[in-house]
Write an enzyme that holds these catalytic residues in place. Sequence first.
Site, PDB file in Angstrom:
ATOM      1  N   ASP A   1      -0.116   2.349   8.418  1.00 53.88           N
ATOM      2  CA  ASP A   1      -0.576   1.520   9.652  1.00 53.88           C
ATOM      3  C   ASP A   1       0.330   1.903  10.930  1.00 53.88           C
ATOM      4  O   ASP A   1      -0.208   1.396  11.950  1.00 53.88           O
ATOM      5  CB  ASP A   1      -0.568   0.171   9.320  1.00 53.88           C
ATOM      6  CG  ASP A   1      -1.541  -0.196   8.276  1.00 53.88           C
ATOM      7  OD1 ASP A   1      -2.596   0.680   8.083  1.00 53.88           O
ATOM      8  OD2 ASP A   1      -1.571  -1.049   7.627  1.00 53.88           O
TER       9      ASP A   1
ATOM     10  N   ASP B   1       4.778  -4.791   6.289  1.00 54.22           N
ATOM     11  CA  ASP B   1       5.138  -5.889   6.658  1.00 54.22           C
ATOM     12  C   ASP B   1       5.250  -7.017   5.528  1.00 54.22           C
ATOM     13  O   ASP B   1       6.353  -7.499   5.550  1.00 54.22           O
ATOM     14  CB  ASP B   1       3.905  -6.284   7.639  1.00 54.22           C
ATOM     15  CG  ASP B   1       4.191  -7.346   8.382  1.00 54.22           C
ATOM     16  OD1 ASP B   1       5.396  -7.280   9.064  1.00 54.22           O
ATOM     17  OD2 ASP B   1       3.707  -8.342   8.670  1.00 54.22           O
TER      18      ASP B   1
ATOM     19  N   THR C   1       4.380   2.591   5.497  1.00 52.14           N
ATOM     20  CA  THR C   1       3.127   2.344   5.663  1.00 52.14           C
ATOM     21  C   THR C   1       2.275   3.121   6.642  1.00 52.14           C
ATOM     22  O   THR C   1       2.870   3.716   7.301  1.00 52.14           O
ATOM     23  CB  THR C   1       3.088   0.768   6.337  1.00 52.14           C
ATOM     24  OG1 THR C   1       1.499   0.485   6.586  1.00 52.14           O
ATOM     25  CG2 THR C   1       3.865   0.699   7.457  1.00 52.14           C
TER      26      THR C   1
ATOM     27  N   ARG D   1       1.120  -4.922  -5.771  1.00 53.00           N
ATOM     28  CA  ARG D   1       1.090  -6.189  -4.978  1.00 53.00           C
ATOM     29  C   ARG D   1       1.517  -7.291  -5.955  1.00 53.00           C
ATOM     30  O   ARG D   1       0.985  -7.286  -7.226  1.00 53.00           O
ATOM     31  CB  ARG D   1      -0.219  -6.449  -4.255  1.00 53.00           C
ATOM     32  CG  ARG D   1      -0.683  -5.240  -3.506  1.00 53.00           C
ATOM     33  CD  ARG D   1      -1.127  -5.729  -2.200  1.00 53.00           C
ATOM     34  NE  ARG D   1      -1.991  -4.192  -1.726  1.00 53.00           N
ATOM     35  CZ  ARG D   1      -1.852  -3.699  -0.471  1.00 53.00           C
ATOM     36  NH1 ARG D   1      -0.685  -4.393   0.180  1.00 53.00           N
ATOM     37  NH2 ARG D   1      -2.533  -2.779  -0.016  1.00 53.00           N
TER      38      ARG D   1
ATOM     39  N   ARG E   1      -6.361  -2.849   9.555  1.00 50.01           N
ATOM     40  CA  ARG E   1      -6.928  -4.273   9.543  1.00 50.01           C
ATOM     41  C   ARG E   1      -6.384  -5.113  10.580  1.00 50.01           C
ATOM     42  O   ARG E   1      -7.224  -5.696  11.233  1.00 50.01           O
ATOM     43  CB  ARG E   1      -6.466  -4.905   8.217  1.00 50.01           C
ATOM     44  CG  ARG E   1      -7.584  -4.900   7.081  1.00 50.01           C
ATOM     45  CD  ARG E   1      -7.038  -5.452   5.749  1.00 50.01           C
ATOM     46  NE  ARG E   1      -5.480  -5.201   5.780  1.00 50.01           N
ATOM     47  CZ  ARG E   1      -5.132  -5.116   4.492  1.00 50.01           C
ATOM     48  NH1 ARG E   1      -5.480  -5.393   3.320  1.00 50.01           N
ATOM     49  NH2 ARG E   1      -3.638  -4.583   4.507  1.00 50.01           N
TER      50      ARG E   1
ATOM     51  N   ASP F   1       2.440  -0.166  12.065  1.00 50.16           N
ATOM     52  CA  ASP F   1       2.424  -1.443  12.684  1.00 50.16           C
ATOM     53  C   ASP F   1       3.817  -2.047  12.727  1.00 50.16           C
ATOM     54  O   ASP F   1       3.774  -3.391  12.908  1.00 50.16           O
ATOM     55  CB  ASP F   1       1.353  -2.229  12.263  1.00 50.16           C
ATOM     56  CG  ASP F   1       1.387  -2.559  10.854  1.00 50.16           C
ATOM     57  OD1 ASP F   1       2.162  -1.779  10.083  1.00 50.16           O
ATOM     58  OD2 ASP F   1       0.792  -3.352  10.204  1.00 50.16           O
TER      59      ASP F   1
ATOM     60  N   GLY G   1       0.865  -1.173  -0.041  1.00 49.32           N
ATOM     61  CA  GLY G   1       0.080   0.034  -0.089  1.00 49.32           C
ATOM     62  C   GLY G   1       0.966   1.041   0.109  1.00 49.32           C
ATOM     63  O   GLY G   1       1.970   1.276   0.677  1.00 49.32           O
TER      64      GLY G   1
HETATM   65  P1  ATP Z   1       0.655  -2.334   3.658  1.00 47.31           P
HETATM   66  O1  ATP Z   1       1.096  -2.514   5.046  1.00 47.31           O
HETATM   67  O2  ATP Z   1       0.322  -0.927   3.399  1.00 47.31           O
HETATM   68  O3  ATP Z   1      -0.491  -3.314   3.268  1.00 47.31           O
HETATM   69  P2  ATP Z   1       2.634  -4.517   2.652  1.00 47.31           P
HETATM   70  O4  ATP Z   1       3.992  -4.110   2.198  1.00 47.31           O
HETATM   71  O5  ATP Z   1       2.452  -5.136   3.858  1.00 47.31           O
HETATM   72  O6  ATP Z   1       2.162  -2.794   2.956  1.00 47.31           O
HETATM   73  P3  ATP Z   1       1.615  -6.620   1.268  1.00 47.31           P
HETATM   74  O7  ATP Z   1       0.710  -6.445   0.173  1.00 47.31           O
HETATM   75  O8  ATP Z   1       1.332  -7.446   2.458  1.00 47.31           O
HETATM   76  O9  ATP Z   1       1.926  -4.845   1.477  1.00 47.31           O
HETATM   77  O10 ATP Z   1       3.033  -6.855   0.615  1.00 47.31           O
HETATM   78  C1  ATP Z   1       3.487  -6.188  -0.396  1.00 47.31           C
HETATM   79  C2  ATP Z   1       4.152  -7.324  -1.338  1.00 47.31           C
HETATM   80  O11 ATP Z   1       5.341  -7.968  -0.714  1.00 47.31           O
HETATM   81  C3  ATP Z   1       3.513  -8.484  -2.010  1.00 47.31           C
HETATM   82  O12 ATP Z   1       2.533  -8.042  -2.963  1.00 47.31           O
HETATM   83  C4  ATP Z   1       4.416  -9.381  -2.518  1.00 47.31           C
HETATM   84  O13 ATP Z   1       5.168  -9.152  -3.634  1.00 47.31           O
HETATM   85  C5  ATP Z   1       5.705  -9.079  -1.249  1.00 47.31           C
HETATM   86  N1  ATP Z   1       5.124 -10.109  -0.190  1.00 47.31           N
HETATM   87  C6  ATP Z   1       4.648 -10.259   0.815  1.00 47.31           C
HETATM   88  N2  ATP Z   1       4.557 -11.177   1.516  1.00 47.31           N
HETATM   89  C7  ATP Z   1       5.582 -11.992   1.050  1.00 47.31           C
HETATM   90  C8  ATP Z   1       6.076 -13.212   1.268  1.00 47.31           C
HETATM   91  N3  ATP Z   1       5.699 -13.926   2.208  1.00 47.31           N
HETATM   92  N4  ATP Z   1       7.193 -13.838   0.585  1.00 47.31           N
HETATM   93  C9  ATP Z   1       7.757 -13.048  -0.433  1.00 47.31           C
HETATM   94  N5  ATP Z   1       7.217 -11.628  -0.796  1.00 47.31           N
HETATM   95  C10 ATP Z   1       6.049 -11.340  -0.013  1.00 47.31           C
END
Ligand code: ATP
Length: 326
Positions: free
Chosen positions: A131, A106, A129, A75, A175, A133, A14
């Site tokens: 959030d 995360d 982020t 994503r 969330r 978190d 995000g």
């Molecule tokens: P936000 O907190 O704003 O949602 P985020 O970084 O947590 O941001 P995610 O959609 O959870 O957003 O993760 C972003 C991208 O990171 C995913 O689309 C994927 O490409 C990669 N990613 C997430 N989890 C994994 C994993 N377990 N292994 C490898 N890549 C991952």
Amino acid sequence: MESIKKIGVLTSGGDSPGMNAAIRAVVKAGAHFGVEVFGIYKGYYGLINDLIKPLASQDVYNIIHRGGTILKSARCKEFETKEGRKKAYENILKHGLGGLVVIGGDGTLTGARLFGKEFDFPVIGLPGTIDNDLYGTDYTIGYDTAVNTVVSAVDKIRDTAHSHDRIFIVEVMGRDAGFIALRSGIATAAEKILIPEAKTFIEDLLDSIEKGRTQEEGSGIIIVAEGDDFGGANEVAKKITERFPDYDVRVSILGHIQRGGAPSAYDRVLASGLGFQSVKALLDGRRGVMVGSMNRQIAFTSLEKTIKYNRPINAELHSIAEILGL
Ligand code: ATP
């Protein structure tokens, strides 16, 4: 160890206000240290699909005040597979990158850790982020702006709530975490704040609403984090209406406005400092860490720890909010 001459930077997950300020700082720090910086567009998708271009200082001119991310975000499911990450690594080799700065939440940092380990490649994470978190930083890039966005929206809702003696249930993002809800709830004097980290019993909630009414406060604001146990603002509104059918209860789900807009001064400064430090960290030979800020000091936390531990809510502040809200 051979010194790093080229690095890549990407934003993933995000988007959050301040990501541009972080990108700018990475590019400018690169120029300062004599390192070529490549922008990787659309997060891990762009790493796999070779959306990689050099970024010069003029490319990051006039962006510090802009929300979103000039590199775009995405994503990418494919990066969660070994084959996907292998393709990504091939592009790293193709461009001769010696390190990577990833900006995200995360999930993004989870991917970064895996990638760095799998290919023994230097990766530095930045907490991007709304959030807040992430373990290892007091504030994530974008959180302060998101809170300010919620505060200005709730102030406006409060005006109309007061004029019509309405109870507004305002749903904010979060969330899994209630940081936005707690901070914005205190700042707007919300009568009640519902967050995933603390259980609220429906009877307590209804009682405090009733108490507010009998104190001749005809209106009220309840802030609900989207991940709260009740299941969001609509569910809360339903429960209140069942018990008090004559109350005028309205729902406002703030949604994506919380992600956008010009970053606050706080987020710009945080992102600038952390962005600079991420490049310096790579050149100092650090890898597999997130660069954060704790007690106004730069803090390096292994990606492993950042992912493993949850950042707890400030329980004392939550109790204070409960008392002040009554
Ligand atoms: P936000 O907190 O704003 O949602 P985020 O970084 O947590 O941001 P995610 O959609 O959870 O957003 O993760 C972003 C991208 O990171 C995913 O689309 C994927 O490409 C990669 N990613 C997430 N989890 C994994 C994993 N377990 N292994 C490898 N890549 C991952």
